[in-house]
Design a protein around this motif. Structure first.
Motif: not given
Length: 388
Positions: A5-30
């Motif tokens: 779901p888009a909200p779940a994906l956005s949450a991971v990206s958003g959390q990454f940005e808030s922790i590390f200071g900028s957006a991730p290069d990508g998100v992967w799932q296994a």
């Protein structure tokens, strides 16, 4: 895999940005996996029939310009971990971080120069439940690093690299089943894997279409592959193969068991008998799924559990109770799944009996004084992929 779901994906990206200071290069799932049948046959060069499930590990990753690796998960008590790619060695990592760092180390052993990176990990694969939560992390990470570094590894290369991470970095003597299911799974199918040559055939497996549901019963008895029980079973199999003069127990047939009983001590013979009969059950299950469908494999699941309980001796009271109770309340077949000594059982159940099985298992665990289990359905899902 079921779309994230888009909200779940956005949450991971958003959390990454808030922790590390900028957006991730990508998100992967296994995904995690359930092994439908074929337990401990993988490291004996035999046959297995797992499938990827609709629960997965997600990693948001951004490469760095130095050798620093920063890791954080959305769960657990382990905070931000920092290390260097240049200092990684077996035994140097703790907790969940040993899985992504093991992948980095294994890629280094292949001669690949992996730069530093920041990583945020989130997962809904239950931990310690025998659903391969660790391999889900490893497969998501190797997909990410393969994409971001342009390493050009194929699926077979990634399977072997993650196995090396597990065996030599984590210290768990596992085979190639779990990562093969996670990387090569397909929605509505099980992965029929020949562990000798890594050949894969996708076998139709859609319980819902057959009026069934596959329930996972997480006993809450945590297990670890990096302990003596798993290693001792593997050692027994290697001894059995050596005494019988074969490369691996894959080469021993049902008709060879009578002769084997006279050559092996009783415990080693039981271990060998489980592997030989389990390989045969995998082949029978593939045939029945292909010709008749999921409603015709129940007795093979039951026989597999009995073999693991009595011959391989990797079950436990909680797993046995889950299997027995499921069968008594409508499941057409049930077995423990995973490496054993805890973890989960699976129960193939008619849709109309799903709630009855759930309730009966919870009651039985309470009466026995066991921890309340989690009981939930899983469906065959697609394998690892880039999400964003």
């Amino acid at each position: 895999m079921t779309a994230t779901p888009a909200p779940a994906l956005s949450a991971v990206s958003g959390q990454f940005e808030s922790i590390f200071g900028s957006a991730p290069d990508g998100v992967w799932q296994a995904p995690g996996r359930v092994n439908l049948i074929g337990e401990h046959t993988d490291y004996n060069e035999g046959f297995v029939l797992p499938f990827a499930i609709d629960k997965a590990a997600k990693v948001a990753v951004r490469l760095r310009g130095d050798s620093c690796v920063r890791l954080l998960s959305t769960f657990g008590k382990q905070g931000l971990v920092e290390t260097e790619t240049t200092t990684l060695a077996p035994g140097s990592a703790k907790g969940w971080t040993k899985y992504p760092l093991g992948v980095v180390w294994a890629l280094g052993q292949l001669g690949l120069d992996v730069p530093g990176f920041d990583l945020l990990m989130d997962s809904d694969v239950p931990l310690g439940a025998g659903l391969s939560s660790s391999h889900a992390i490893e497969c998501a990470v190797i997909m990410a690093l393969n994409d971001l570094t342009g390493a050009g590894l194929g699926l077979e290369d990634m399977v072997l690299a993650t196995q090396r991470a597990e065996n030599d970095f984590v210290g768990a003597p596992t085979g190639i089943m779990d990562q093969s299911a996670s990387l090569r799974g397909s929605k509505g199918h099980a992965v029929f894997l020949d562990c000798r040559n890594q050949s894969v055939q996708l076998i139709p497996f859609d319980p819902r279409e057959a009026g069934l549901v596959l329930l996972v019963i997480d006993t809450k008895v945590s297990h670890s592959h990096a302990d003596g029980g798993y290693a001792s079973r593997r050692e027994s199999c290697e001894v059995g193969a050596q005494v019988l003069g074969v490369t691996a127990l894959r080469d021993v047939g049902i008709g060879d068991l009578e002769e084997a009983s006279g050559l092996l001590d009783s415990a080693t013979f039981r271990r060998v008998r489980h592997i030989v009969t389990e390989n045969d059950r995998v082949l029978q299950t593939v045939e029945r799924l292909t010709t008749d469908g999921p409603a015709h494999i129940g007795l093979l699941l039951d026989a597999s559990h009995a073999s693991m309980r009595d011959d391989f001796e990797i079950s436990c009271p909680e797993l046995d109770l889950a299997v027995e109770t499921s069968r008594a309340h409508g499941a057409i077949g049930a077995r423990m799944t995973g490496g054993g000594f805890g973890g989960s059982a699976i129960a193939l159940t008619p849709v109309g009996h799903e709630q009855e099985v759930r309730d009966a298992v919870v009651r039985a665990f309470a009466a026995a004084g066991f921890t309340t289990p989690d009981v939930f359905p899983v469906t065959p899902a697609a394998g690892a992929a880039r999400l964003a």
